[in-house]
Design a protein around this motif. Structure first.
Motif, PDB file in Angstrom:
ATOM      1  N   LEU A   1       0.823  -1.206   0.000  1.00  5.43           N
ATOM      2  CA  LEU A   1       0.000   0.000   0.000  1.00  5.43           C
ATOM      3  C   LEU A   1       0.860   1.260   0.000  1.00  5.43           C
ATOM      4  O   LEU A   1       0.533   2.256  -0.668  1.00  5.43           O
ATOM      5  CB  LEU A   1      -0.940  -0.005   1.203  1.00  5.43           C
ATOM      6  CG  LEU A   1      -2.035  -1.077   1.192  1.00  5.43           C
ATOM      7  CD1 LEU A   1      -2.787  -1.090   2.520  1.00  5.43           C
ATOM      8  CD2 LEU A   1      -3.007  -0.855   0.037  1.00  5.43           C
ATOM      9  N   ALA A   2       1.961   1.230   0.735  1.00  6.45           N
ATOM     10  CA  ALA A   2       2.863   2.389   0.741  1.00  6.45           C
ATOM     11  C   ALA A   2       3.504   2.585  -0.630  1.00  6.45           C
ATOM     12  O   ALA A   2       3.644   3.725  -1.101  1.00  6.45           O
ATOM     13  CB  ALA A   2       3.942   2.204   1.805  1.00  6.45           C
ATOM     14  N   VAL A   3       3.870   1.478  -1.277  1.00  5.80           N
ATOM     15  CA  VAL A   3       4.428   1.558  -2.624  1.00  5.80           C
ATOM     16  C   VAL A   3       3.413   2.167  -3.587  1.00  5.80           C
ATOM     17  O   VAL A   3       3.747   3.022  -4.419  1.00  5.80           O
ATOM     18  CB  VAL A   3       4.872   0.155  -3.090  1.00  5.80           C
ATOM     19  CG1 VAL A   3       5.037   0.101  -4.602  1.00  5.80           C
ATOM     20  CG2 VAL A   3       6.174  -0.239  -2.404  1.00  5.80           C
ATOM     21  N   ARG A   4       2.184   1.727  -3.484  1.00  5.19           N
ATOM     22  CA  ARG A   4       1.119   2.296  -4.329  1.00  5.19           C
ATOM     23  C   ARG A   4       1.073   3.810  -4.188  1.00  5.19           C
ATOM     24  O   ARG A   4       1.069   4.544  -5.194  1.00  5.19           O
ATOM     25  CB  ARG A   4      -0.216   1.680  -3.929  1.00  5.19           C
ATOM     26  CG  ARG A   4      -1.423   2.225  -4.671  1.00  5.19           C
ATOM     27  CD  ARG A   4      -2.710   1.928  -3.905  1.00  5.19           C
ATOM     28  NE  ARG A   4      -2.755   2.633  -2.622  1.00  5.19           N
ATOM     29  CZ  ARG A   4      -3.662   2.400  -1.669  1.00  5.19           C
ATOM     30  NH1 ARG A   4      -4.582   1.472  -1.829  1.00  5.19           N
ATOM     31  NH2 ARG A   4      -3.640   3.095  -0.539  1.00  5.19           N
ATOM     32  N   ASP A   5       1.060   4.278  -2.965  1.00  6.19           N
ATOM     33  CA  ASP A   5       0.917   5.716  -2.725  1.00  6.19           C
ATOM     34  C   ASP A   5       2.168   6.487  -3.133  1.00  6.19           C
ATOM     35  O   ASP A   5       2.072   7.586  -3.710  1.00  6.19           O
ATOM     36  CB  ASP A   5       0.595   5.965  -1.248  1.00  6.19           C
ATOM     37  CG  ASP A   5      -0.760   5.385  -0.840  1.00  6.19           C
ATOM     38  OD1 ASP A   5      -1.584   5.111  -1.743  1.00  6.19           O
ATOM     39  OD2 ASP A   5      -0.973   5.184   0.370  1.00  6.19           O
ATOM     40  N   LEU A   6       3.339   5.932  -2.859  1.00  7.70           N
ATOM     41  CA  LEU A   6       4.585   6.616  -3.213  1.00  7.70           C
ATOM     42  C   LEU A   6       4.774   6.692  -4.722  1.00  7.70           C
ATOM     43  O   LEU A   6       5.236   7.706  -5.256  1.00  7.70           O
ATOM     44  CB  LEU A   6       5.766   5.903  -2.558  1.00  7.70           C
ATOM     45  CG  LEU A   6       5.919   6.108  -1.056  1.00  7.70           C
ATOM     46  CD1 LEU A   6       6.918   5.111  -0.474  1.00  7.70           C
ATOM     47  CD2 LEU A   6       6.353   7.542  -0.747  1.00  7.70           C
ATOM     48  N   ALA A   7       4.426   5.611  -5.426  1.00  8.88           N
ATOM     49  CA  ALA A   7       4.562   5.622  -6.877  1.00  8.88           C
ATOM     50  C   ALA A   7       3.702   6.717  -7.488  1.00  8.88           C
ATOM     51  O   ALA A   7       4.119   7.411  -8.431  1.00  8.88           O
ATOM     52  CB  ALA A   7       4.192   4.258  -7.455  1.00  8.88           C
ATOM     53  N   ARG A   8       2.507   6.900  -6.966  1.00 11.13           N
ATOM     54  CA  ARG A   8       1.630   7.960  -7.461  1.00 11.13           C
ATOM     55  C   ARG A   8       2.184   9.336  -7.094  1.00 11.13           C
ATOM     56  O   ARG A   8       2.125  10.274  -7.898  1.00 11.13           O
ATOM     57  CB  ARG A   8       0.227   7.770  -6.903  1.00 11.13           C
ATOM     58  CG  ARG A   8      -0.472   6.539  -7.497  1.00 11.13           C
ATOM     59  CD  ARG A   8      -1.788   6.231  -6.817  1.00 11.13           C
ATOM     60  NE  ARG A   8      -2.379   5.012  -7.366  1.00 11.13           N
ATOM     61  CZ  ARG A   8      -3.400   4.360  -6.816  1.00 11.13           C
ATOM     62  NH1 ARG A   8      -3.937   4.799  -5.684  1.00 11.13           N
ATOM     63  NH2 ARG A   8      -3.881   3.259  -7.381  1.00 11.13           N
ATOM     64  N   ARG A   9       2.716   9.462  -5.889  1.00  7.62           N
ATOM     65  CA  ARG A   9       3.235  10.761  -5.463  1.00  7.62           C
ATOM     66  C   ARG A   9       4.418  11.193  -6.333  1.00  7.62           C
ATOM     67  O   ARG A   9       4.510  12.360  -6.732  1.00  7.62           O
ATOM     68  CB  ARG A   9       3.678  10.691  -4.002  1.00  7.62           C
ATOM     69  CG  ARG A   9       4.209  12.035  -3.478  1.00  7.62           C
ATOM     70  CD  ARG A   9       4.870  11.880  -2.118  1.00  7.62           C
ATOM     71  NE  ARG A   9       4.011  11.197  -1.148  1.00  7.62           N
ATOM     72  CZ  ARG A   9       4.421  10.799   0.050  1.00  7.62           C
ATOM     73  NH1 ARG A   9       5.698  11.006   0.417  1.00  7.62           N
ATOM     74  NH2 ARG A   9       3.593  10.189   0.875  1.00  7.62           N
ATOM     75  N   TYR A  10       5.310  10.244  -6.624  1.00  6.74           N
ATOM     76  CA  TYR A  10       6.508  10.579  -7.399  1.00  6.74           C
ATOM     77  C   TYR A  10       6.312  10.423  -8.917  1.00  6.74           C
ATOM     78  O   TYR A  10       7.188  10.813  -9.694  1.00  6.74           O
ATOM     79  CB  TYR A  10       7.680   9.701  -6.958  1.00  6.74           C
ATOM     80  CG  TYR A  10       8.275  10.106  -5.634  1.00  6.74           C
ATOM     81  CD1 TYR A  10       9.190  11.147  -5.559  1.00  6.74           C
ATOM     82  CD2 TYR A  10       7.942   9.444  -4.454  1.00  6.74           C
ATOM     83  CE1 TYR A  10       9.757  11.513  -4.344  1.00  6.74           C
ATOM     84  CE2 TYR A  10       8.492   9.800  -3.238  1.00  6.74           C
ATOM     85  CZ  TYR A  10       9.412  10.840  -3.196  1.00  6.74           C
ATOM     86  OH  TYR A  10       9.968  11.210  -1.981  1.00  6.74           O
ATOM     87  N   GLY A  11       5.204   9.846  -9.331  1.00  2.00           N
ATOM     88  CA  GLY A  11       4.966   9.665 -10.755  1.00  2.00           C
ATOM     89  C   GLY A  11       5.868   8.640 -11.397  1.00  2.00           C
ATOM     90  O   GLY A  11       6.358   8.844 -12.520  1.00  2.00           O
ATOM     91  N   VAL A  12       6.107   7.516 -10.692  1.00  2.85           N
ATOM     92  CA  VAL A  12       6.993   6.477 -11.215  1.00  2.85           C
ATOM     93  C   VAL A  12       6.251   5.144 -11.291  1.00  2.85           C
ATOM     94  O   VAL A  12       5.141   4.990 -10.781  1.00  2.85           O
ATOM     95  CB  VAL A  12       8.260   6.325 -10.340  1.00  2.85           C
ATOM     96  CG1 VAL A  12       9.051   7.634 -10.299  1.00  2.85           C
ATOM     97  CG2 VAL A  12       7.914   5.866  -8.924  1.00  2.85           C
ATOM     98  N   LYS A  13       6.893   4.174 -11.937  1.00  5.29           N
ATOM     99  CA  LYS A  13       6.304   2.857 -12.142  1.00  5.29           C
ATOM    100  C   LYS A  13       6.501   1.955 -10.928  1.00  5.29           C
ATOM    101  O   LYS A  13       7.373   2.174 -10.078  1.00  5.29           O
ATOM    102  CB  LYS A  13       6.928   2.179 -13.361  1.00  5.29           C
ATOM    103  CG  LYS A  13       6.869   2.971 -14.648  1.00  5.29           C
ATOM    104  CD  LYS A  13       5.475   3.061 -15.191  1.00  5.29           C
ATOM    105  CE  LYS A  13       5.468   3.738 -16.562  1.00  5.29           C
ATOM    106  NZ  LYS A  13       4.105   3.980 -17.056  1.00  5.29           N
ATOM    107  N   ILE A  14       5.680   0.890 -10.886  1.00  2.42           N
ATOM    108  CA  ILE A  14       5.858  -0.232  -9.966  1.00  2.42           C
ATOM    109  C   ILE A  14       6.181  -1.449 -10.817  1.00  2.42           C
ATOM    110  O   ILE A  14       5.544  -1.688 -11.845  1.00  2.42           O
ATOM    111  CB  ILE A  14       4.591  -0.481  -9.136  1.00  2.42           C
ATOM    112  CG1 ILE A  14       4.217   0.765  -8.332  1.00  2.42           C
ATOM    113  CG2 ILE A  14       4.774  -1.688  -8.212  1.00  2.42           C
ATOM    114  CD1 ILE A  14       2.835   0.695  -7.692  1.00  2.42           C
ATOM    115  N   HIS A  15       7.158  -2.221 -10.394  1.00  3.44           N
ATOM    116  CA  HIS A  15       7.648  -3.370 -11.169  1.00  3.44           C
ATOM    117  C   HIS A  15       7.710  -4.565 -10.223  1.00  3.44           C
ATOM    118  O   HIS A  15       8.420  -4.542  -9.215  1.00  3.44           O
ATOM    119  CB  HIS A  15       9.046  -3.017 -11.706  1.00  3.44           C
ATOM    120  CG  HIS A  15       9.771  -4.117 -12.403  1.00  3.44           C
ATOM    121  ND1 HIS A  15      11.150  -4.237 -12.338  1.00  3.44           N
ATOM    122  CD2 HIS A  15       9.346  -5.138 -13.187  1.00  3.44           C
ATOM    123  CE1 HIS A  15      11.533  -5.270 -13.059  1.00  3.44           C
ATOM    124  NE2 HIS A  15      10.453  -5.838 -13.578  1.00  3.44           N
TER     125      HIS A  15
END
Length: 441
Positions: A200-214
């Motif tokens: 869940l933290a990764v989800r939110d951080l990826a959106r905040r920074y505008g980066v991908k999840i892999h």
């Protein structure tokens, strides 16, 4: 710096899928002209008898594992991880991971790959990114995240807070480096080694920074069973329920999917990466690529890591991606032009970079490779469809030149940004040290 590549067969992969006879003119890091080009440049290269192709894009590579080639053979996924890969990854030091990365990048350059999505290990990711920066490879990369699992060794298991903090620090240091040549992605390993708090933290951080999840998903039936046991839902359904699916998720393998999961991937625009060699060698299964494509899912191709494949040659992945589906769906399934698209534009779409890479077009990045047709295995060449030559006949060893950002990184087998002799020596020293440390010497 300007470079003129003359007399080649240009496999453009533009919207009209034009194959042109002519020249390609490069100024600095961009393609400035195709077909008709200026008569001279700072450097002129004769590409007569060769194909000029967009640089191949592999959206799932483990550079940190290149040193482990040949040390984890003939095992299924979970045993492969528990008995070999995790102990070896946990034994890495900064120097070993640096040379592991350079070893992999050199191999990739020699076979025409210009862009990767790289998944590193838990520790020493900065050293691997230093290798990427030095080499000139275009890469999206990040540290792997692992904060859960009884089978995860102490050398890899981290706290949720430490995993997030280190990932953010690496992102803030490296994301956008060299005019965007290096990008950062958040990389939880897979559901069974990550807490929901971390995901869940990764989800939110990826959106905040505008980066991908892999991340990986649904590679192995045992893995899928573990996810259902932990969360009461199938893998992709769980990822969708917690808000991870979507165009910014690069989801690797996706072999064991039910109809609902296939629908979720298509509806959400989640990017799927198919790794045929790895999936066959670890006996994981065959990704339902034709069905995913029929639903409109973006699919790309990659080699995965050297210990589950033993080489990083994108030409092998193209050939296998075409062949393994034909006994299941018929000989017209996965035709060569489609497969070559997955290895170029498909990879660009996975990274969200289709406006910059994946095809030879004026204004795009000068990421390309030259492929010789002189080999006996590519003859006769006259009258043969170029896509058949590339997918069914050519090999990585047929690549004579690789260019990233207008910089020649490999020419006639010689690496221009990597000292191959030093990497060979240091890599062999490092793997002995790691194996002893892991108790696997």
């Amino acid at each position: 710096m300007s470079i003129l590549i003359k007399n080649g067969t240009l496999v453009t992969m533009n919207s009209r899928r034009e194959v042109l006879q002519g020249d390609i003119y490069i100024e600095n890091d961009r393609i400035a002209a195709l077909g008709q080009a200026p008569a001279t440049a700072d450097r002129v290269i004769d590409a007569g008898g060769q194909l000029v192709i967009p640089g191949l894009i592999q959206p799932h590579i483990h550079l940190c594992q290149t040193l482990f080639r040949g040390r984890a053979d003939d095992l299924e996924l979970l045993d492969w991880l528990r008995l070999r890969i995790w102990p070896l990854e946990g034994a890495h030091d900064a120097e070993s991971i640096y040379y592991s990365a350079l070893l992999g990048i050199g191999e990739l350059f020699r076979s025409g790959t210009t862009t990767i999505v790289d998944m590193e290990s838990v520790h020493h990711t900065g050293a691997a990114i230093e290798a990427i920066a030095q080499s000139g490879m275009r890469a999206m990369t990040g540290k792997v995240m692992m904060d859960y699992g009884d089978d995860v060794p102490a050398t890899l298991k981290e706290t949720t807070e430490a995993s997030l903090e280190e990932s953010i620090n690496l992102l803030e240091k490296w994301h956008g480096y060299d005019h965007g040549r290096i990008q950062y992605a958040f990389e939880p390993r897979f559901v069974v080694s990550c807490t929901e708090e971390l995901l869940l933290a990764v989800r939110d951080l990826a959106r905040r920074y505008g980066v991908k999840i892999h991340t990986h998903a649904s590679e192995n039936r045992g893995e899928c069973d573990l996810v259902e046991k932990l969360h009461g839902r199938r893998n992709v359904l769980y990822l969708d329920d917690i808000g991870l699916t979507g165009p910014d998720l690069i989801l690797v393998h996706c072999i064991w999917l039910n109809e609902e999961e296939k629908e979720i991937l298509a509806r959400t625009g989640t990017r799927v990466v198919h790794c045929p060699s790895s999936n066959l060698k670890i006996a994981s299964g065959i990704c339902p690529v034709p069905e995913l494509l029929d639903r409109g899912t973006v699919v790309s191709l990659a080699a995965d890591g050297a210990p589950c494949n033993n080489n990083l040659d994108a030409f092998m992945e193209m050939r296998l991606a075409a062949l393994i589906q034909k006994p299941l769906h018929g000989p017209t399934t996965m035709p060569a032009p489609l497969v070559f698209e997955l290895a170029t534009l498909g990879g660009a779409r996975a990274l969200g970079m289709e406006q910059e890479i994946g095809s030879l077009e004026v204004g795009k990045k000068a990421d390309l490779a030259l492929v010789s047709l002189d080999g006996l295995h590519t003859q006769p060449a006259d009258g043969v469809n170029v896509y058949a030559q590339l997918v069914y006949q050519a090999k990585g060893t047929d690549v004579t030149l690789t260019m990233v950002d207008g910089q020649i990184v490999m020419e006639k087998g010689e690496l221009k940004t990597i000292d191959a002799a030093e990497v060979r020596r240091k890599a062999n020293e490092a793997v002995q040290r790691i194996a002893r440390r892991a108790g696997l010497a």
